[in-house]
Design an enzyme around this catalytic site. Structure first.
Site, mmCIF file in Angstrom:
data_model
loop_
_atom_site.group_PDB
_atom_site.id
_atom_site.type_symbol
_atom_site.label_atom_id
_atom_site.label_comp_id
_atom_site.label_asym_id
_atom_site.label_seq_id
_atom_site.Cartn_x
_atom_site.Cartn_y
_atom_site.Cartn_z
ATOM 1 N N GLU A 177 102.654 10.059 7.101
ATOM 2 C CA GLU A 177 101.783 11.242 7.166
ATOM 3 C C GLU A 177 100.900 11.359 5.924
ATOM 4 O OE1 GLU A 177 103.834 14.992 7.549
ATOM 5 O OE2 GLU A 177 101.998 16.117 7.815
ATOM 6 N N LYS A 219 100.935 10.041 11.397
ATOM 7 C CA LYS A 219 100.686 11.489 11.546
ATOM 8 C C LYS A 219 99.523 11.874 10.627
ATOM 9 C CE LYS A 219 102.914 16.020 11.086
ATOM 10 N NZ LYS A 219 104.114 16.816 11.328
HETATM 11 C C1 5MM Z 1 101.170 19.292 7.126
HETATM 12 O O1 5MM Z 1 102.429 19.798 7.396
HETATM 13 C C2 5MM Z 1 103.158 19.175 8.452
HETATM 14 C C3 5MM Z 1 102.566 19.520 9.773
HETATM 15 O O2 5MM Z 1 102.512 20.925 9.861
HETATM 16 P P1 5MM Z 1 101.196 21.663 10.350
HETATM 17 O O3 5MM Z 1 101.027 21.261 11.797
HETATM 18 O O4 5MM Z 1 101.505 23.114 10.169
HETATM 19 O O5 5MM Z 1 100.063 21.196 9.487
HETATM 20 C C4 5MM Z 1 104.599 19.662 8.383
HETATM 21 O O6 5MM Z 1 105.475 18.771 9.007
HETATM 22 C C5 5MM Z 1 104.939 19.888 6.949
HETATM 23 O O7 5MM Z 1 105.274 18.694 6.347
HETATM 24 C C6 5MM Z 1 105.961 20.964 6.810
HETATM 25 O O8 5MM Z 1 105.752 22.033 7.661
HETATM 26 C C7 5MM Z 1 105.889 21.591 5.426
HETATM 27 O O9 5MM Z 1 106.530 20.811 4.573
HETATM 28 P P2 5MM Z 1 106.738 21.313 3.044
HETATM 29 O O10 5MM Z 1 107.510 20.209 2.410
HETATM 30 O O11 5MM Z 1 105.362 21.494 2.463
HETATM 31 O O12 5MM Z 1 107.481 22.584 3.110
#
Ligand code: 5MM
Length: 346
Positions: A177, A219
């Site tokens: 990601e 991702k």
């Molecule tokens: C970018 O964040 C990921 C995808 O979420 P969105 O669809 O809301 O953008 C997500 O998997 C993310 O990694 C977690 O929600 C947040 O991780 P942290 O480590 O920042 O708490």
């Protein structure tokens, strides 16, 4: 490393026009989202919230896989079932976020490097024994004055590649990601060129680290103008630029691309995914699906508000959002479906 296991898992994660739910918010992120809605920020409230999500009836009709967080995989449902078993019982593949967060990159103001490689091999072994079959690592790239620097891009790509190699060694599929953030006033073309550079570097480093493309899921962000850009572009432009960027950079041997939502509204994220599949499905070699956190969860979280009596309504909202995105994976989403969902009970 067993490439057949890796490829089978990766294929299953993106099969049948279904996607992933990211419910891997770290405690600070989850607490911030709870605080915004006046929900108590405790391990028990996080447990109850994740139980509400994973026990949503029929979740697997649109979800193949769920990304969990370390705290969650050590918790249990109210009936004492472990979360990993609950996910499996829902016919969903369990996975876990293994990065330790994006921290300041020393010497490079306003840029980040993701930490978490120390002890990763032993953590993966433990998670694998729990039944977890894939992992996730997020690298963060910011667009701004003079950034991203080439060093920030290379360092983050190398981190993703080392993580991915360790996952494949443990027969766990790495979700790779690299997120180019929406924050800023940059335009669509700038997001395109930065994302193109980042993805080229990521696949270069994955290759050098001997990661097998057939056993990963990418991702990425969609190609979007910055949140403060005056020209916000239309759905068709965003879909066209996103597919063009991915076709230039992502090998055909990668089984699937599952977008993050990155702060887009739920309906925009769905509409843009839909446009890509409606317009370009016959031209793309990979499954194009979703791995949203906020864009899937927010409507449900706003209904739930930490109260058990709201759980069924929240599950209905989540199920509806999942179905809309599953439709978007086939290019069959219509904006009218948003309204229908408010009237329908599942
Ligand atoms: C970018 O964040 C990921 C995808 O979420 P969105 O669809 O809301 O953008 C997500 O998997 C993310 O990694 C977690 O929600 C947040 O991780 P942290 O480590 O920042 O708490």
């Amino acid at each position: 490393m067993d490439i057949n296991i890796l490829n089978q898992t990766a294929q299953a994660m993106v099969a049948h026009n279904k996607g992933l739910i990211a419910m891997d918010e770290s405690n600070p992120t989850c607490n911030k989202r709870f605080a915004d809605l006046g929900i108590l920020q405790t391990p028990e409230m996080r447990r109850r919230y994740r139980e509400m999500i994973i026990t949503t009836p029929g979740l697997n009709k649109g979800i193949n896989a769920a990304i969990l967080y370390d705290e969650t995989v050590r918790q249990r449902l109210s009936d004492d079932t472990s979360f990993v078993k609950a996910v499996e019982d829902a016919s969903i593949i369990p996975g876990i976020k293994v990065d330790m967060g994006a921290k300041d990159l020393a010497g490079f103001p306003n840029e980040k490097i993701t930490e978490g490689l120390d002890n990763l091999r032993s953590r993966l072994t433990e998670y694998s024994k729990m039944g977890i079959r894939f992992a996730k690592w997020r690298a963060v790239i910011t667009i701004g004055n003079g950034i991203p620097t080439p060093r920030c891009i290379v360092n983050n790509a190398m981190g993703l590649a080392q993580y991915a190699a360790l996952c494949q060694e443990a027969n766990m599929v790495p979700i790779v990601e690299p997120e180019v953030l929406m924050d800023g006033n940059h335009d669509l073309k700038t997001c395109f060129s930065v994302t193109e550079r980042v993805l080229h570097e990521v696949f270069e480093q994955l290759y050098k680290q001997r990661v097998i493309n057939e056993g990963i899921i990418l991702k990425p962000n969609m190609i979007l103008p910055g949140t403060n850009c005056p020209d916000q572009s239309n759905t068709e432009e965003i879909a066209e630029m996103t597919v063009k960027c991915l076709l230039r950079t992502v090998p055909a041997s990668v089984p699937g691309i599952a977008f993050l939502s990155g702060g887009q509204t739920s309906s925009l994220a769905t509409a843009r995914l839909n446009a890509m599949n409606a317009q370009y499905k016959s031209e793309i070699p990979w499954a194009l699906t979703f791995s949203f956190s906020r864009a899937l969860q927010y409507p449900a979280l706003e209904i739930w508000k930490g109260l058990d009596e709201n759980s069924i309504a929240a599950q209905n909202a989540l199920y509806h959002r999942v179905q809309l995105n599953a439709n978007a994976c086939q290019g069959k989403y219509l904006s009218e479906m948003e309204i229908e969902g408010h009237q329908r009970q599942y």
